[in-house]
Design a protein around this motif. Structure first.
Motif, PDB file in Angstrom:
ATOM      1  N   LEU A  42     -49.877 -45.610  56.263  1.00 45.18           N
ATOM      2  CA  LEU A  42     -49.986 -45.419  57.704  1.00 45.18           C
ATOM      3  C   LEU A  42     -51.382 -44.894  58.006  1.00 45.18           C
ATOM      4  O   LEU A  42     -52.126 -44.535  57.097  1.00 45.18           O
ATOM      5  CB  LEU A  42     -48.933 -44.419  58.185  1.00 45.18           C
ATOM      6  N   VAL A  43     -51.723 -44.856  59.279  1.00 38.41           N
ATOM      7  CA  VAL A  43     -52.999 -44.271  59.692  1.00 38.41           C
ATOM      8  C   VAL A  43     -52.710 -43.175  60.701  1.00 38.41           C
ATOM      9  O   VAL A  43     -52.072 -43.411  61.725  1.00 38.41           O
ATOM     10  CB  VAL A  43     -53.944 -45.325  60.298  1.00 38.41           C
ATOM     11  N   ALA A  44     -53.174 -41.969  60.373  1.00 42.74           N
ATOM     12  CA  ALA A  44     -53.019 -40.834  61.287  1.00 42.74           C
ATOM     13  C   ALA A  44     -54.307 -40.665  62.084  1.00 42.74           C
ATOM     14  O   ALA A  44     -55.394 -40.600  61.503  1.00 42.74           O
ATOM     15  CB  ALA A  44     -52.729 -39.570  60.495  1.00 42.74           C
ATOM     16  N   ASN A  45     -54.186 -40.620  63.394  1.00 42.71           N
ATOM     17  CA  ASN A  45     -55.349 -40.394  64.253  1.00 42.71           C
ATOM     18  C   ASN A  45     -55.498 -38.903  64.489  1.00 42.71           C
ATOM     19  O   ASN A  45     -54.785 -38.307  65.287  1.00 42.71           O
ATOM     20  CB  ASN A  45     -55.189 -41.155  65.565  1.00 42.71           C
ATOM     21  N   ALA A  54     -50.344 -42.447  52.490  1.00 44.87           N
ATOM     22  CA  ALA A  54     -48.988 -42.831  52.140  1.00 44.87           C
ATOM     23  C   ALA A  54     -48.153 -41.563  52.082  1.00 44.87           C
ATOM     24  O   ALA A  54     -48.664 -40.490  51.740  1.00 44.87           O
ATOM     25  CB  ALA A  54     -48.956 -43.549  50.799  1.00 44.87           C
ATOM     26  N   ASP A  55     -46.880 -41.676  52.416  1.00 44.35           N
ATOM     27  CA  ASP A  55     -45.958 -40.541  52.402  1.00 44.35           C
ATOM     28  C   ASP A  55     -44.711 -41.038  51.686  1.00 44.35           C
ATOM     29  O   ASP A  55     -43.918 -41.791  52.252  1.00 44.35           O
ATOM     30  CB  ASP A  55     -45.663 -40.107  53.838  1.00 44.35           C
ATOM     31  N   GLY A  71     -57.943 -44.749  46.448  1.00 47.06           N
ATOM     32  CA  GLY A  71     -57.335 -44.976  47.749  1.00 47.06           C
ATOM     33  C   GLY A  71     -55.936 -44.407  47.689  1.00 47.06           C
ATOM     34  O   GLY A  71     -55.520 -43.828  46.675  1.00 47.06           O
ATOM     35  N   PHE A  72     -55.168 -44.572  48.754  1.00 44.80           N
ATOM     36  CA  PHE A  72     -53.810 -44.019  48.774  1.00 44.80           C
ATOM     37  C   PHE A  72     -52.979 -44.541  47.616  1.00 44.80           C
ATOM     38  O   PHE A  72     -52.141 -43.816  47.058  1.00 44.80           O
ATOM     39  CB  PHE A  72     -53.120 -44.340  50.110  1.00 44.80           C
ATOM     40  N   ASP A  73     -53.211 -45.807  47.231  1.00 41.62           N
ATOM     41  CA  ASP A  73     -52.437 -46.417  46.152  1.00 41.62           C
ATOM     42  C   ASP A  73     -52.694 -45.721  44.821  1.00 41.62           C
ATOM     43  O   ASP A  73     -51.773 -45.476  44.046  1.00 41.62           O
ATOM     44  CB  ASP A  73     -52.734 -47.913  46.054  1.00 41.62           C
ATOM     45  N   GLN A  74     -53.957 -45.387  44.568  1.00 35.68           N
ATOM     46  CA  GLN A  74     -54.285 -44.681  43.339  1.00 35.68           C
ATOM     47  C   GLN A  74     -53.710 -43.267  43.368  1.00 35.68           C
ATOM     48  O   GLN A  74     -53.240 -42.755  42.347  1.00 35.68           O
ATOM     49  CB  GLN A  74     -55.797 -44.628  43.142  1.00 35.68           C
ATOM     50  N   GLY A  75     -53.730 -42.648  44.541  1.00 34.41           N
ATOM     51  CA  GLY A  75     -53.157 -41.308  44.671  1.00 34.41           C
ATOM     52  C   GLY A  75     -51.672 -41.284  44.339  1.00 34.41           C
ATOM     53  O   GLY A  75     -51.180 -40.365  43.670  1.00 34.41           O
ATOM     54  N   LEU A  76     -50.941 -42.291  44.790  1.00 33.51           N
ATOM     55  CA  LEU A  76     -49.519 -42.385  44.465  1.00 33.51           C
ATOM     56  C   LEU A  76     -49.308 -42.574  42.978  1.00 33.51           C
ATOM     57  O   LEU A  76     -48.441 -41.932  42.366  1.00 33.51           O
ATOM     58  CB  LEU A  76     -48.885 -43.550  45.230  1.00 33.51           C
ATOM     59  N   ALA A  77     -50.091 -43.469  42.365  1.00 35.63           N
ATOM     60  CA  ALA A  77     -49.932 -43.764  40.943  1.00 35.63           C
ATOM     61  C   ALA A  77     -50.267 -42.550  40.085  1.00 35.63           C
ATOM     62  O   ALA A  77     -49.563 -42.248  39.105  1.00 35.63           O
ATOM     63  CB  ALA A  77     -50.816 -44.954  40.559  1.00 35.63           C
ATOM     64  N   ILE A  90     -47.909 -36.982  49.376  1.00 33.35           N
ATOM     65  CA  ILE A  90     -48.764 -37.391  50.491  1.00 33.35           C
ATOM     66  C   ILE A  90     -50.108 -37.767  49.883  1.00 33.35           C
ATOM     67  O   ILE A  90     -50.784 -36.920  49.293  1.00 33.35           O
ATOM     68  CB  ILE A  90     -48.915 -36.254  51.514  1.00 33.35           C
ATOM     69  N   ALA A  91     -50.463 -39.032  49.983  1.00 30.77           N
ATOM     70  CA  ALA A  91     -51.652 -39.538  49.299  1.00 30.77           C
ATOM     71  C   ALA A  91     -52.611 -40.159  50.307  1.00 30.77           C
ATOM     72  O   ALA A  91     -52.420 -41.297  50.742  1.00 30.77           O
ATOM     73  CB  ALA A  91     -51.255 -40.565  48.246  1.00 30.77           C
ATOM     74  N   PRO A  92     -53.648 -39.429  50.714  1.00 34.95           N
ATOM     75  CA  PRO A  92     -54.618 -39.990  51.664  1.00 34.95           C
ATOM     76  C   PRO A  92     -55.638 -40.879  50.974  1.00 34.95           C
ATOM     77  O   PRO A  92     -55.907 -40.742  49.778  1.00 34.95           O
ATOM     78  CB  PRO A  92     -55.300 -38.736  52.227  1.00 34.95           C
ATOM     79  N   SER A  93     -56.194 -41.812  51.736  1.00 30.93           N
ATOM     80  CA  SER A  93     -57.395 -42.524  51.315  1.00 30.93           C
ATOM     81  C   SER A  93     -58.577 -41.713  51.844  1.00 30.93           C
ATOM     82  O   SER A  93     -58.689 -41.498  53.049  1.00 30.93           O
ATOM     83  CB  SER A  93     -57.429 -43.944  51.898  1.00 30.93           C
TER      84      SER A  93
END
Length: 331
Positions: A42-45, A54-55, A71-77, A90-93
């Motif tokens: 998602l994108v938080a403004n 990602a959450d 990126g968020f994908d790497q943070g999740l992994a 919670i994984a930000p890009s």
């Protein structure tokens, strides 16, 4: 002459066919990767600007801050590999990665503020904060600026301020090619190297290829999954550029009050051990874990890292059990 001409024609057709097949495979793979990163986030403004994140999961909030090329994908992994289940990840890009643009102020301090703003936006008052490699920089900034938001700080192969021996990678022949591919934002060059000479990219991400060659299949798959996670390279180039020229100021690490754990390896080709030792000596009560082997991706140590992290969090009173974390406890 006819035979030579016929041979050359066959050779030309073979090369053209091979090239065409390779390009088709590349286009299909690139399309799949672009589709993958377009979903699951998602994108938080925020007041600080848009932040992709990602959450995922349920349980104790854990902010997973990725390193260079992520990126968020790497943070999740990374959270799944090195921390395990039982957490709301919670994984930000970070700035310049995937759908998070580069703001006017791309400093580490601004990134730390962005992390804090994202947690507030998600109504997360306090989280375990995990910063990996270049992600450790903004993790520290967040902890210093908003200590109330950090239940515990975990820095893994941290690329922080170098007191004497800088965090860097040798500019050897293979790495020169990888540097060129990165600087050019070359999606095809990275993909080709991954399929033709993966050892070049394995070394480029801070691991000795010989270590990966003798690792169990699951670990070899984890390493190659990480290498593939840099694709599409062009969608991460702006962030890589920021990470490549950071202003690494000496921070007041002695002011960190959160329970802190720092992990590194002696054979990390990015040379994060001196920085990890320096940070552990400065942060009050910090626990330092050093593995003799594993490189920058801690190859062969993932299970040990998960156990060490969860034992540390349980010992710090942040989770109720190292086997089945259930809640963040007040300090």
């Amino acid at each position: 002459m006819r035979r030579i001409g016929g041979f050359l024609l066959v050779l030309f057709i073979a090369i053209a066919t091979t090239t065409g097949v390779a390009f088709l495979l590349y286009r299909n793979e690139l399309g799949r990767l672009r589709d993958a990163i377009s979903r699951g986030s998602l994108v938080a403004n925020l007041d600080t600007g848009p932040i992709e994140y990602a959450d995922s999961g349920a349980g104790i909030p854990l902010l997973s801050i990725h390193g260079a090329g992520g990126g968020f994908d790497q943070g999740l992994a990374l959270a799944a590999d090195l921390v395990g289940e039982g957490f709301r990840v919670i994984a930000p890009s970070r700035f310049g990665y995937l759908r998070t643009p580069v703001p006017k102020d791309p400093s580490l301090a601004a990134q730390g503020e962005a992390h804090a703003a994202l947690l507030s936006k998600l109504n997360v008052p306090k989280a375990v904060v995990v910063g990996v490699s270049a992600g450790a920089r903004s993790a520290v900034e967040l902890t210093l600026r908003h200590p109330d938001k950090v239940a515990a700080l975990i820095l893994i192969v941290p690329a922080l301020y170098p007191p004497t021996s800088p965090v860097s990678i040798d500019v050897i022949r293979g790495n020169k090619f990888a540097f060129w591919a990165v600087n050019a934002g070359g999606d095809f060059a990275w993909w080709a190297a991954e399929n033709i000479a993966p050892s070049i990219l394995i070394r480029f991400v801070g691991v000795r290829p010989a270590l990966v060659a003798v690792a169990p299949q699951a670990e070899r798959d984890r390493v190659m999954s990480f290498v593939r996670s840099v694709e599409p390279l062009s969608r991460r180039l702006s962030g890589i550029n920021i990470d490549s020229t950071p202003e690494l100021d000496k921070l007041p690490l002695e002011e960190i009050t959160a329970p802190t754990m720092i992990i590194s390896a002696r054979d990390d080709l990015f040379n994060t051990l001196p920085t990890a030792e320096f940070a552990a000596a400065k942060i009050p009560g910090a626990k330092l874990v050093v593995y003799d082997t594993g490189g920058h991706l801690l190859v062969g140590q993932a299970q040990e890292v998960r156990t060490a992290v969860r034992t540390f969090l349980a010992g710090a009173g942040v989770i109720t059990s190292s086997d089945s974390p259930r809640q963040v406890l007040p300090h």
